[in-house]
Scaffold this motif. Structure first.
Motif, mmCIF file in Angstrom:
data_model
loop_
_atom_site.group_PDB
_atom_site.id
_atom_site.type_symbol
_atom_site.label_atom_id
_atom_site.label_comp_id
_atom_site.label_asym_id
_atom_site.label_seq_id
_atom_site.Cartn_x
_atom_site.Cartn_y
_atom_site.Cartn_z
ATOM 1 N N TRP A 133 0.831 -1.203 0.000
ATOM 2 C CA TRP A 133 0.000 0.000 0.000
ATOM 3 C C TRP A 133 0.863 1.248 0.000
ATOM 4 C CZ3 TRP A 133 -1.651 4.482 2.145
ATOM 5 C CH2 TRP A 133 -2.944 4.893 1.820
ATOM 6 N N ALA A 134 1.931 1.202 0.786
ATOM 7 C CA ALA A 134 2.810 2.370 0.814
ATOM 8 C C ALA A 134 3.452 2.584 -0.554
ATOM 9 C CB ALA A 134 3.887 2.180 1.886
ATOM 10 N N PHE A 135 3.840 1.496 -1.191
ATOM 11 C CA PHE A 135 4.421 1.619 -2.525
ATOM 12 C C PHE A 135 3.415 2.255 -3.473
ATOM 13 C CE2 PHE A 135 7.584 0.560 -5.570
ATOM 14 C CZ PHE A 135 6.888 0.404 -6.754
ATOM 15 N N ASN A 136 2.185 1.811 -3.345
ATOM 16 C CA ASN A 136 1.138 2.365 -4.193
ATOM 17 C C ASN A 136 0.975 3.866 -3.942
ATOM 18 O OD1 ASN A 136 -0.859 1.965 -6.119
ATOM 19 N ND2 ASN A 136 -2.431 2.047 -4.549
ATOM 20 N N LEU A 137 1.145 4.235 -2.697
ATOM 21 C CA LEU A 137 1.042 5.660 -2.389
ATOM 22 C C LEU A 137 2.164 6.446 -3.065
ATOM 23 C CD1 LEU A 137 -0.176 7.971 -0.603
ATOM 24 C CD2 LEU A 137 1.467 7.323 1.116
ATOM 25 N N TYR A 138 3.375 5.892 -3.008
ATOM 26 C CA TYR A 138 4.501 6.616 -3.566
ATOM 27 C C TYR A 138 4.465 6.658 -5.078
ATOM 28 C CZ TYR A 138 6.547 6.047 1.071
ATOM 29 O OH TYR A 138 6.778 6.056 2.402
ATOM 30 N N ASP A 139 3.953 5.574 -5.670
ATOM 31 C CA ASP A 139 3.974 5.490 -7.124
ATOM 32 C C ASP A 139 2.860 6.354 -7.681
ATOM 33 O OD1 ASP A 139 3.593 2.751 -9.503
ATOM 34 O OD2 ASP A 139 4.350 4.793 -9.709
ATOM 35 N N LEU A 140 3.192 7.595 -7.990
ATOM 36 C CA LEU A 140 2.150 8.562 -8.298
ATOM 37 C C LEU A 140 1.437 8.244 -9.594
ATOM 38 C CD1 LEU A 140 3.978 11.825 -7.215
ATOM 39 C CD2 LEU A 140 2.335 10.468 -5.952
ATOM 40 N N ARG A 188 18.444 -1.256 -5.450
ATOM 41 C CA ARG A 188 19.504 -2.268 -5.423
ATOM 42 C C ARG A 188 20.355 -2.229 -6.674
ATOM 43 N NH1 ARG A 188 20.182 -4.550 -0.324
ATOM 44 N NH2 ARG A 188 18.485 -3.426 0.639
ATOM 45 N N ASN A 189 19.667 -2.246 -7.808
ATOM 46 C CA ASN A 189 20.440 -2.372 -9.042
ATOM 47 C C ASN A 189 20.819 -1.017 -9.627
ATOM 48 O OD1 ASN A 189 17.937 -1.553 -9.724
ATOM 49 N ND2 ASN A 189 17.493 -3.208 -11.166
ATOM 50 N N LYS A 190 20.606 0.021 -8.839
ATOM 51 C CA LYS A 190 21.070 1.355 -9.195
ATOM 52 C C LYS A 190 20.592 1.784 -10.580
ATOM 53 C CE LYS A 190 23.513 1.613 -5.438
ATOM 54 N NZ LYS A 190 22.509 1.603 -4.393
ATOM 55 N N ASP A 191 19.356 1.463 -10.893
ATOM 56 C CA ASP A 191 18.889 1.877 -12.217
ATOM 57 C C ASP A 191 18.050 3.140 -12.162
ATOM 58 O OD1 ASP A 191 16.057 -0.440 -12.477
ATOM 59 O OD2 ASP A 191 16.756 0.870 -10.881
ATOM 60 N N GLY A 192 18.007 3.784 -10.996
ATOM 61 C CA GLY A 192 17.335 5.069 -10.908
ATOM 62 C C GLY A 192 15.876 4.973 -10.555
ATOM 63 N N VAL A 193 15.314 3.768 -10.557
ATOM 64 C CA VAL A 193 13.926 3.616 -10.105
ATOM 65 C C VAL A 193 13.884 2.506 -9.078
ATOM 66 C CG1 VAL A 193 12.875 4.432 -12.235
ATOM 67 C CG2 VAL A 193 13.396 2.024 -11.973
ATOM 68 N N VAL A 194 12.875 2.573 -8.270
ATOM 69 C CA VAL A 194 12.676 1.536 -7.259
ATOM 70 C C VAL A 194 11.435 0.751 -7.653
ATOM 71 C CG1 VAL A 194 12.170 1.106 -4.842
ATOM 72 C CG2 VAL A 194 13.723 2.937 -5.466
ATOM 73 N N THR A 195 11.604 -0.523 -7.890
ATOM 74 C CA THR A 195 10.444 -1.345 -8.210
ATOM 75 C C THR A 195 9.868 -1.915 -6.927
ATOM 76 O OG1 THR A 195 11.758 -3.318 -8.446
ATOM 77 C CG2 THR A 195 11.425 -1.967 -10.416
ATOM 78 N N ILE A 196 8.721 -2.554 -7.083
ATOM 79 C CA ILE A 196 8.026 -3.058 -5.904
ATOM 80 C C ILE A 196 8.856 -4.114 -5.186
ATOM 81 C CG2 ILE A 196 6.692 -4.633 -7.383
ATOM 82 C CD1 ILE A 196 5.292 -3.120 -4.204
ATOM 83 N N ASP A 197 9.529 -4.942 -5.956
ATOM 84 C CA ASP A 197 10.312 -5.998 -5.303
ATOM 85 C C ASP A 197 11.483 -5.420 -4.529
ATOM 86 O OD1 ASP A 197 9.747 -7.540 -8.403
ATOM 87 O OD2 ASP A 197 8.727 -8.023 -6.501
ATOM 88 N N GLU A 198 12.181 -4.466 -5.184
ATOM 89 C CA GLU A 198 13.293 -3.820 -4.488
ATOM 90 C C GLU A 198 12.796 -3.178 -3.202
ATOM 91 O OE1 GLU A 198 14.650 -1.019 -7.350
ATOM 92 O OE2 GLU A 198 16.168 -2.362 -8.174
ATOM 93 N N PHE A 199 11.651 -2.537 -3.335
ATOM 94 C CA PHE A 199 11.111 -1.818 -2.191
ATOM 95 C C PHE A 199 10.830 -2.771 -1.037
ATOM 96 C CE2 PHE A 199 9.149 1.704 -0.207
ATOM 97 C CZ PHE A 199 7.988 1.265 0.384
ATOM 98 N N ILE A 200 10.103 -3.838 -1.351
ATOM 99 C CA ILE A 200 9.717 -4.748 -0.273
ATOM 100 C C ILE A 200 10.947 -5.407 0.328
ATOM 101 C CG2 ILE A 200 8.447 -6.851 0.250
ATOM 102 C CD1 ILE A 200 6.280 -5.989 -1.497
#
Lengths: 220, 647
Positions: A133-140, A188-200
């Motif tokens: 849910w928090a990820f969903n909040l951040y992902d505008l 993690r992979n320093k690609d400039g975005v945070v995906t849901i898996d990285e986040f969790i």
């Protein structure tokens, strides 16, 4: 004749006033808003759908209805209610993001079902659900990954809630630095975005975050 | 906090989930609901009429009678209800205030009774909603005036020890205070009348000698002169006495009444000075005209005249408008008439200014007939002129009349201006109440850390006692704000402290920082680094400035698991110590958070020892602490070990 005179004088006074714009204002608009009313589904049904007890749902609904007698919250009311808790700062941006997150069917208003659904996840869901849910909040833009710009917006909105009078003095780049920290931690992979898996994954590794997630157990 | 949204506090706290993943510091402990009581209905029996409401509804306003423990005094054990021997009608609006958050004033209610009810239940009237506030204030003002009128008689109580000068002034201003003043008042009034009458009669022709009629003034010169002298003497004496008695002579001399006085008696003295010279006597005669100003002296004797004067003064804009529109119309019509009548022979409309007279006479519907238009065009325009004249004059007149009526009534209610100040005071009070919630949080912060510490060390009873003093709602709200502080790494402070900090920061940027802590500067302004900055003057050589590994302080405590921030608490309390030997205080900025609320006997001080891999720095000592209470807390971080123990 009399009715016509009244309308005429009303329009005359409006013209003199200068504040009335015939294009956007009209009496019909006022009527529309007041007739919108929404009744939630039955208590039993809501109880099935969520993990709240009957008493908790009752308390929630009473508070909800008290503030929004028409049964739905629109964004303005949402912002107004949220701003009462943060008297020093400006919480409207964060409230906007929250509204977007609660308004799952994107119809511009939050009904009691949406409200309960959101609270169900936050207060009664598993840690993973909460993180989701928090990820969903951040992902505008809801595209599945958080960019630095999105995170910066979120961070700025949180910092806005602090207001001007803080210790230490709020620097202008404080949100940006905070975002950098966040990305260092999460990306993690320093690609400039945070995906849901990285986040969790990153959150699960961080004890602080895990601990703070426990806070929501007994909010109600 | 607005109580109406108290029900949304769980939502606001749930919404804080958005801050958790971005926060660098651990969150503070949530306040526990010790009572764990289900929301219950309580019965309020007001003179036999039973009202029921939820307990949480009443708890929204803890500083009122019903919201605080004061209502326990009214608890009736047998009936298990709260009994109030008050008016049930007024109680309805009181209870609605709790329910809706808005206080309304029922118009049928007597204002005094309502005020008494509000003060009984501990509700300040200033929070009456905007819908009812005007009415409430009007009624209150009326009531106050009514009371004031009754007390007007007591105003004449003469304070003792008045100087002679003050006595005279008072006698002049309030003639009915003493008999002498009253006598003087009537005497001057009589003489004003006599003087005016004399001036009038002086010019009446009475009898005729030789060829022409002569006026009475010329016939009985001596008599009139004696009359005039007597009046002027009285007026002069009065004026001099007033001048002597006036508390501020300069102000008195500037006032309108005194100017009228002067103008009234001046011509006489000038006449005395001047001889019967033929050249100047013409001018002297003109001066006599000013004697008519004596009639204005009556305005001291008549309230109505004063009001008229006020009206004209306050209607200045309307009168100006009248004058302006009249002038415009006069010029327009005079021009038109002149050019219309130019053609006709032996016309009286010789020039435009000459036509002004015709226009004025026609517009005011006087119609003397000394100038009449002869041409057809002239007659047409003349009729238009007279028709429009009525309109132009009639328009501003009702405004002036209503102004007069308003001032007349206003004269009886002289404190409308006071009401404006009350309105400003009310708005200021509402602003203060809004600020009050943030101030409440700041206040609680100063006390709050204290409470958390006591959670560790105090016994259960003390804990209960302290928790009762702050409502659960409040503590939850403050916990929410505390979480926000932790998320952003900044603290809420009030305005004055903020300004002081800014000044301090500008003046002494580097005095309080040792070289070691400057390595921590590289970190973002998170709470942890700030706190360690304050209390750790010793080098942490391995603290990587650029890494995103903030010093996370997690604690384990045998008594209460999950308690965080102990070191921070202790550090803070260490700063609160006035004990100057503590090294931590040397690095503290002098304008730190208020120490007033720190009860010394209950505060423990931290012993912070930093053991890094490279530098075995000795521990630093704090001040005194509680005996017999020991808890050692071990903190671990990813790269450093900070041992915090409380003595």
């Amino acid at each position: 004749m009399k009715a016509k005179d009244r309308d005429q004088s009303l329009s005359d006074s409006r013209e003199l006033d200068g504040s009335y714009d015939p294009l956007t204002d009209s009496i019909e608009d006022d009527f529309e808003l007041s007739t919108v009313c929404h009744r939630p589904e039955g208590l039993d049904k809501l109880q099935e759908q969520s993990k709240f007890t009957k008493k908790e749902l009752q308390v929630l609904y009473r508070g909800f209805k008290n503030e929004c007698p028409s049964g739905v919250v629109n964004e303005e009311t949402f912002k107004l209610i949220y701003s009462q808790f943060f008297p020093q700062g400006d919480s409207s941006t964060y409230a906007h993001f929250l509204f977007e997150a609660f308004d799952t069917n994107k119809n511009g208003s939050v009904s009691f079902e949406d409200f309960v659904a959101g609270l169900n996840i936050i207060l009664r869901g598993s840690i993973n659900d909460r993180l989701n849910w928090a990820f969903n909040l951040y992902d505008l833009n809801k595209d599945g990954c958080i960019t630095k710009e999105e995170m910066l917006d979120i961070m700025k909105s949180i910092y806005d809630m602090m207001g001007n009078y803080t210790y230490p003095c709020m620097q202008d780049d404080a949100p940006r630095e905070h975002v950098e920290n966040f990305f260092q931690k999460m990306d993690r992979n320093k690609d400039g975005v945070v995906t849901i898996d990285e986040f969790i994954e990153s959150c699960q590794k961080d004890e602080n975050i895990m601990q703070s997630m426990q806070l929501f157990e007994n909010v109600i | 906090m607005a109580a109406g949204v108290a029900a949304w506090l769980p939502f606001a706290r749930a919404a804080a989930i958005g801050w958790m993943p971005v926060a660098n510091c651990p969150m503070p402990v949530a306040p526990r609901d010790h009572s764990k009581r289900q929301d219950e209905l309580i019965i309020l029996n007001v003179s036999g009429r039973r009202f029921q409401t939820w307990r949480t509804t009443l708890d929204r306003y803890p500083d009122t009678l019903l919201g605080s423990s004061e209502k326990e005094f009214f608890y009736n054990e047998e009936a298990k209800e709260y009994f109030f021997d008050r008016d049930p009608e007024a109680f309805r609006s009181v209870l609605n205030f709790y329910r809706t958050g808005k206080l309304h004033y029922p118009r049928a209610e007597c204002i005094q009774a309502y005020d008494e009810e509000l003060s009984f239940f501990g509700i300040i009237p200033e929070i009456i909603g905007d819908c009812c506030y005007e009415e409430y204030k009007d009624r209150k003002r009326e009531n106050a005036e009514r009371l004031q009128d009754d007390q007007e008689d007591k105003k004449d109580f003469k304070p003792p020890n008045m100087t002679f000068r003050e006595t005279i002034w008072r006698a002049f201003e309030n003639p009915h205070t003493s008999t002498m003043a009253l006598v003087f008042y009537y005497v001057t009034g009589f003489f004003i009348a006599i003087s005016v009458l004399t001036n009038v009669v002086e010019t009446v022709p009475c009898g005729s000698t030789s060829q022409k009629d002569i006026s009475c003034g010329q016939r009985y010169t001596v008599a009139f002169f004696c009359m005039d002298t007597a009046c002027v003497m009285i007026f002069t004496v009065e004026y001099l006495l007033r001048l002597f008695a006036a508390p501020s002579r300069y102000l008195f001399m500037r006032s309108v009444m005194s100017i009228i006085d002067v103008v009234a008696i001046f011509p006489y003295y000038i006449g005395l000075v001047m001889t019967d010279n033929e050249d100047v006597s013409g001018a002297f005669v003109t001066l006599r005209v000013f004697r008519v100003f004596r009639i204005f002296k009556f305005s001291r004797h008549s309230q109505g005249l004063r009001i008229l004067g006020y009206t004209l003064k306050s209607c200045a804009s309307e009168l100006g408008f009248l004058l302006f529109s009249l002038t415009m119309a006069i010029i327009i019509f005079a021009t038109v008439m002149f050019y219309a009548e130019k053609g006709s022979s032996s016309t009286k409309f010789t020039s435009i200014p000459a036509s002004f007279w015709y226009t004025i006479v026609t517009m005011t519907t006087l119609g003397y007939g000394d100038m009449v238009p002869k041409t057809i065009a002239g007659k047409i325009f003349g009729s238009i002129c007279s028709l429009s004249g009525v309109l132009v004059i009639a328009l501003p007149v009702p405004v002036i009349v209503s102004n007069f009526s308003r001032i007349y009534h206003q004269n009886q209610r002289a404190d409308k201006r006071r009401a404006q100040k009350v309105q400003k005071a009310r708005l200021a009070r509402i602003r203060i109440a809004k600020k009050g919630s943030s101030n409440a949080y700041l206040q609680t912060k100063r006390n709050g850390l204290l409470n958390e510490l006591l959670d560790l060390t105090a016994s259960e009873e003390e804990q209960q006692h302290l928790n009762k003093t702050k409502s659960l709602l409040e503590s939850q709200h403050h916990h929410l704000l505390h979480c926000l502080e932790k998320t952003t790494g900044h603290d809420f402070v009030d305005e004055q402290l903020f300004e002081q900090n800014c000044l301090e920061g500008a003046l002494q940027p580097y005095r309080s920082r040792t070289p070691s802590t400057s390595s921590l500067e590289g970190m973002t302004g998170t709470c942890c680094s700030r706190r360690t900055k304050r209390s750790v003057p010793l080098p942490i050589a391995n603290a990587p400035a650029s890494h995103a590994h903030p010093l996370a302080l997690t604690h384990t405590l045998p008594k209460s698991p999950g308690l965080q921030e102990l070191s921070a608490i202790n550090i803070q309390c260490a700063e609160k110590q006035i004990h100057s030997s503590s090294r931590s205080n040397l690095n503290m900025q002098t304008n730190e958070v208020d120490r007033r609320n720190c009860k010394q006997q209950k505060v423990t001080t931290a012993i912070i020892s930093i053991q890094t891999a490279n530098t075995g720095s000795p521990a630093e000592d704090g001040g005194h602490g509680l005996p017999n209470r020991g808890a050692s807390v071990v903190t671990t971080t990813s790269s450093n070990i900070i041992k915090v123990s409380a003595l």
